[in-house]
Design an enzyme around this catalytic site. Structure first.
Site, short mmCIF file in Angstrom:
data_model
loop_
_atom_site.label_atom_id
_atom_site.label_comp_id
_atom_site.label_asym_id
_atom_site.label_seq_id
_atom_site.Cartn_x
_atom_site.Cartn_y
_atom_site.Cartn_z
N GLY A 149 0.84 -1.19 0.00
CA GLY A 149 0.00 0.00 0.00
C GLY A 149 0.88 1.24 0.00
CD GLN B 259 3.05 5.84 2.74
OE1 GLN B 259 2.08 5.29 2.23
NE2 GLN B 259 4.04 5.16 3.32
CB CYS C 249 5.01 2.40 7.66
SG CYS C 249 4.52 3.91 6.79
CG LEU C 250 6.34 1.08 1.61
CD1 LEU C 250 5.70 1.31 0.25
CD2 LEU C 250 7.48 0.07 1.52
CG HIS D 197 -0.75 1.36 7.30
ND1 HIS D 197 0.06 1.17 8.40
CD2 HIS D 197 0.00 2.03 6.39
CE1 HIS D 197 1.25 1.71 8.16
NE2 HIS D 197 1.24 2.24 6.94
CD GLU D 198 -1.18 2.47 2.65
OE1 GLU D 198 -0.80 3.65 2.48
OE2 GLU D 198 -0.41 1.57 3.00
CG HIS E 190 0.04 6.93 5.47
ND1 HIS E 190 1.11 7.49 6.13
CD2 HIS E 190 0.34 5.61 5.33
CE1 HIS E 190 2.02 6.55 6.39
NE2 HIS E 190 1.56 5.40 5.91
#
Length: 165
Positions: free
Chosen positions: A46, A51, A94-95, A136-137, A140
């Site tokens: 994701g 991000q 998380c990226l 999670h997304e 953000h």
């Protein structure tokens, strides 16, 4: 298409609330394509607009591609419509916070509504890991990161770990 740079914590943009996408334009279509390419290259499941520095309510996800079952989603202006009562602890990465994973407690089932790239409205229920990924997304898009779900001591320990990487 191109691979976009992924912002890393503590970039202030990761704590900001994103603006709604006003319409499906060629720029939004290109951003979504670039975000999918970036997510796959990372490799993640994701990726949300902030991000990559796009402060828009847009995220992409594909929870099955690593198992050979690709199902990419582009979610524009997503919202939770229903949230299940059952909750579960899940390990999340998380990226934007590479090298750190945390146990986060979330609802194990959600129903989300969003606009797709074709302008259509989609409603889908997600369970298990897909529900975790979608939430999670969505976080953000509201300026919430994994650290924000943790108690003080766990957050402090993981921040120290992250800063030491």
């Amino acid at each position: 298409m191109s691979i976009l740079p992924i912002l890393k914590w503590p970039d202030a943009r990761l704590t900001e609330t994103c603006a709604p996408v006003a319409g499906i334009t060629p720029e939004i279509e290109m951003l979504a394509a670039d975000m999918l390419e970036t997510m796959y290259a990372a490799p993640g499941r994701g990726l949300a607009g902030p991000q990559v520095g796009a402060m828009l309510r847009l995220f992409v996800m594909d929870v099955g591609w690593k198992e050979g079952k690709p199902d990419p989603l582009v979610c524009i202006n997503p919202m939770l419509q229903e949230v299940g009562e059952d909750r579960a602890d899940n390990e999340e990465g998380c990226l934007s916070i590479p090298g750190v994973t945390a146990i986060v407690n979330r609802p194990s089932r959600v129903q989300m509504v969003w606009t797709g790239l074709n302008g259509g409205r989609f409603v889908q229920s997600f369970e298990g890991f897909a529900a975790v990924c979608a939430q999670h997304e969505l976080d953000h898009l509201d300026g919430v990161v994994t650290f924000d779900h943790l108690d003080h001591d766990t957050r402090a320990a993981l921040l120290a770990e992250y800063e030491g990487l």
